[in-house]
Design a protein around this motif. Structure first.
Motif, PDB file in Angstrom:
ATOM      1  N   GLU A   1       0.821  -1.210   0.000  1.00 31.48           N
ATOM      2  CA  GLU A   1       0.000   0.000   0.000  1.00 31.48           C
ATOM      3  C   GLU A   1       0.853   1.258   0.000  1.00 31.48           C
ATOM      4  N   GLU A   2       2.015   1.204   0.656  1.00 30.19           N
ATOM      5  CA  GLU A   2       2.921   2.350   0.630  1.00 30.19           C
ATOM      6  C   GLU A   2       3.415   2.618  -0.790  1.00 30.19           C
ATOM      7  N   LEU A   3       3.627   1.554  -1.556  1.00 32.50           N
ATOM      8  CA  LEU A   3       4.129   1.706  -2.919  1.00 32.50           C
ATOM      9  C   LEU A   3       3.076   2.216  -3.885  1.00 32.50           C
ATOM     10  N   ASP A   4       1.851   1.703  -3.773  1.00 27.17           N
ATOM     11  CA  ASP A   4       0.835   2.058  -4.766  1.00 27.17           C
ATOM     12  C   ASP A   4      -0.452   2.619  -4.174  1.00 27.17           C
ATOM     13  N   GLY A   5      -0.480   2.865  -2.880  1.00 26.33           N
ATOM     14  CA  GLY A   5      -1.671   3.417  -2.259  1.00 26.33           C
ATOM     15  C   GLY A   5      -2.865   2.484  -2.317  1.00 26.33           C
ATOM     16  N   GLY A   6      -2.629   1.184  -2.482  1.00 26.99           N
ATOM     17  CA  GLY A   6      -3.717   0.223  -2.548  1.00 26.99           C
ATOM     18  C   GLY A   6      -4.360   0.124  -3.913  1.00 26.99           C
ATOM     19  N   ASP A   7      -3.835   0.863  -4.899  1.00 31.27           N
ATOM     20  CA  ASP A   7      -4.404   0.877  -6.247  1.00 31.27           C
ATOM     21  C   ASP A   7      -3.740  -0.209  -7.081  1.00 31.27           C
ATOM     22  N   ARG A   8      -4.439  -1.338  -7.292  1.00 32.79           N
ATOM     23  CA  ARG A   8      -3.859  -2.472  -8.017  1.00 32.79           C
ATOM     24  C   ARG A   8      -3.543  -2.109  -9.465  1.00 32.79           C
ATOM     25  N   ALA A   9      -4.352  -1.271 -10.095  1.00 36.68           N
ATOM     26  CA  ALA A   9      -4.090  -0.879 -11.484  1.00 36.68           C
ATOM     27  C   ALA A   9      -2.784  -0.095 -11.574  1.00 36.68           C
ATOM     28  N   LYS A  10      -2.540   0.745 -10.589  1.00 36.06           N
ATOM     29  CA  LYS A  10      -1.312   1.545 -10.566  1.00 36.06           C
ATOM     30  C   LYS A  10      -0.084   0.640 -10.425  1.00 36.06           C
ATOM     31  N   SER A  11      -0.174  -0.379  -9.574  1.00 32.83           N
ATOM     32  CA  SER A  11       0.975  -1.268  -9.399  1.00 32.83           C
ATOM     33  C   SER A  11       1.213  -2.094 -10.658  1.00 32.83           C
ATOM     34  N   ARG A  12       0.151  -2.490 -11.353  1.00 26.61           N
ATOM     35  CA  ARG A  12       0.312  -3.233 -12.602  1.00 26.61           C
ATOM     36  C   ARG A  12       0.960  -2.360 -13.663  1.00 26.61           C
ATOM     37  N   LYS A  13       0.552  -1.097 -13.732  1.00 25.29           N
ATOM     38  CA  LYS A  13       1.130  -0.190 -14.732  1.00 25.29           C
ATOM     39  C   LYS A  13       2.624  -0.028 -14.484  1.00 25.29           C
ATOM     40  N   ARG A  14       3.005   0.101 -13.207  1.00 25.02           N
ATOM     41  CA  ARG A  14       4.416   0.249 -12.883  1.00 25.02           C
ATOM     42  C   ARG A  14       5.179  -1.011 -13.295  1.00 25.02           C
ATOM     43  N   ALA A  15       4.577  -2.181 -13.127  1.00 27.35           N
ATOM     44  CA  ALA A  15       5.229  -3.430 -13.490  1.00 27.35           C
ATOM     45  C   ALA A  15       5.314  -3.593 -15.005  1.00 27.35           C
ATOM     46  N   ASP A  16       4.322  -3.072 -15.724  1.00 28.61           N
ATOM     47  CA  ASP A  16       4.285  -3.224 -17.177  1.00 28.61           C
ATOM     48  C   ASP A  16       5.364  -2.400 -17.873  1.00 28.61           C
ATOM     49  N   HIS A  17       5.629  -1.209 -17.387  1.00 31.92           N
ATOM     50  CA  HIS A  17       6.502  -0.264 -18.067  1.00 31.92           C
ATOM     51  C   HIS A  17       6.044  -0.105 -19.513  1.00 31.92           C
ATOM     52  N   SER A  18       4.722  -0.051 -19.712  1.00 33.36           N
ATOM     53  CA  SER A  18       4.160  -0.058 -21.056  1.00 33.36           C
ATOM     54  C   SER A  18       4.520   1.189 -21.859  1.00 33.36           C
ATOM     55  N   ASP A  19       5.076   2.212 -21.217  1.00 31.61           N
ATOM     56  CA  ASP A  19       5.438   3.408 -21.954  1.00 31.61           C
ATOM     57  C   ASP A  19       6.823   3.302 -22.598  1.00 31.61           C
ATOM     58  N   LYS A  20       7.559   2.238 -22.290  1.00 25.19           N
ATOM     59  CA  LYS A  20       8.902   2.067 -22.844  1.00 25.19           C
ATOM     60  C   LYS A  20       9.010   0.694 -23.506  1.00 25.19           C
ATOM     61  N   PRO A  21       9.732   0.611 -24.621  1.00 25.00           N
ATOM     62  CA  PRO A  21       9.950  -0.707 -25.238  1.00 25.00           C
ATOM     63  C   PRO A  21      10.865  -1.548 -24.353  1.00 25.00           C
ATOM     64  N   ILE A  22      10.741  -2.855 -24.461  1.00 27.11           N
ATOM     65  CA  ILE A  22      11.582  -3.738 -23.657  1.00 27.11           C
ATOM     66  C   ILE A  22      13.019  -3.714 -24.161  1.00 27.11           C
ATOM     67  N   THR A  23      13.940  -4.069 -23.310  1.00 30.81           N
ATOM     68  CA  THR A  23      15.350  -4.087 -23.654  1.00 30.81           C
ATOM     69  C   THR A  23      15.582  -5.001 -24.859  1.00 30.81           C
ATOM     70  N   GLY A  24      16.354  -4.536 -25.804  1.00 29.77           N
ATOM     71  CA  GLY A  24      16.661  -5.319 -26.992  1.00 29.77           C
ATOM     72  C   GLY A  24      15.777  -5.005 -28.174  1.00 29.77           C
ATOM     73  N   THR A  25      14.736  -4.186 -27.976  1.00 31.95           N
ATOM     74  CA  THR A  25      13.845  -3.830 -29.070  1.00 31.95           C
ATOM     75  C   THR A  25      14.609  -2.967 -30.076  1.00 31.95           C
ATOM     76  N   ARG A  26      14.434  -3.266 -31.357  1.00 38.81           N
ATOM     77  CA  ARG A  26      15.069  -2.480 -32.414  1.00 38.81           C
ATOM     78  C   ARG A  26      14.018  -1.627 -33.084  1.00 38.81           C
ATOM     79  N   LEU A  27      14.228  -0.334 -33.098  1.00 43.56           N
ATOM     80  CA  LEU A  27      13.301   0.590 -33.719  1.00 43.56           C
ATOM     81  C   LEU A  27      13.801   0.918 -35.122  1.00 43.56           C
ATOM     82  N   LEU A  28      12.885   0.817 -36.081  1.00 43.09           N
ATOM     83  CA  LEU A  28      13.237   1.085 -37.472  1.00 43.09           C
ATOM     84  C   LEU A  28      12.388   2.231 -37.995  1.00 43.09           C
ATOM     85  N   ARG A  29      13.032   3.169 -38.704  1.00 46.13           N
ATOM     86  CA  ARG A  29      12.307   4.285 -39.310  1.00 46.13           C
ATOM     87  C   ARG A  29      11.870   3.894 -40.707  1.00 46.13           C
ATOM     88  N   GLU A  30      10.617   4.174 -41.014  1.00 43.25           N
ATOM     89  CA  GLU A  30      10.097   3.875 -42.357  1.00 43.25           C
ATOM     90  C   GLU A  30      10.005   5.118 -43.179  1.00 43.25           C
TER      91      GLU A  30
END
Length: 100
Positions: free
Chosen positions: A71-100
Motif C-alpha cells: 500500500e505504501e508503494l501504490d496506495g492500494g491501487d492495483r491498477a497503478k501497481s500493474r502499470k508500474r510493473a508493465d513499463h508499457s510506456d517504454k519498449p523492452i530491452t533489446g527492441t530495435r526501432l526502425l524508421r520507415e
C-alpha cells in the motif's frame, strides 16, 4: 516418521515429473485448475505449496507487513501497481526501432 520426512524427496522429484502429473498435483494441492504457464512456474509454485502445507505458511504479522508495504508503494491501487510493473510506456530491452 513425521509428515515432513519425505518433503525433500518430493521437492527433488518435481524436476523429473512429467508435466501432466505436475498439473494433477496442482489440482490436488490447490483445488483448482493449473494456470497455463510454463513448467518452471508450476514446479516453483508446487514446491512452495508442498512446503507451506508441511511447515506452515507465512505468519500473520508477515502478511500484514507485506500488505502495508504494498500500500505504501501504490496506495492500494492495483491498477497503478500493474502499470508500474508493465513499463508499457517504454519498449523492452533489446527492441530495435526502425524508421520507415
Amino acid at each position: 516418521m513425521t509428515k515432513t520426512n519425505g518433503i525433500p524427496a518430493r521437492l527433488a522429484a518435481l524436476k523429473t515429473t512429467p508435466t501432466q502429473k505436475l498439473k494433477n498435483q496442482w489440482r490436488d494441492l490447490f483445488d483448482s485448475e493449473p494456470p497455463p504457464y510454463n513448467r518452471r512456474y508450476l514446479e516453483s509454485r508446487l514446491a512452495y505449496r508442498i512446503q507451506e502445507l508441511a511447515y506452515g505458511g507465512l505468519k500473520p504479522e508477515t502478511i500484514k507487513r507485506l500488505e502495508r508495504l504494498g500500500e505504501e508503494l501504490d496506495g492500494g491501487d492495483r491498477a497503478k501497481s500493474r502499470k508500474r510493473a508493465d513499463h508499457s510506456d517504454k519498449p523492452i530491452t533489446g527492441t530495435r526501432l526502425l524508421r520507415e
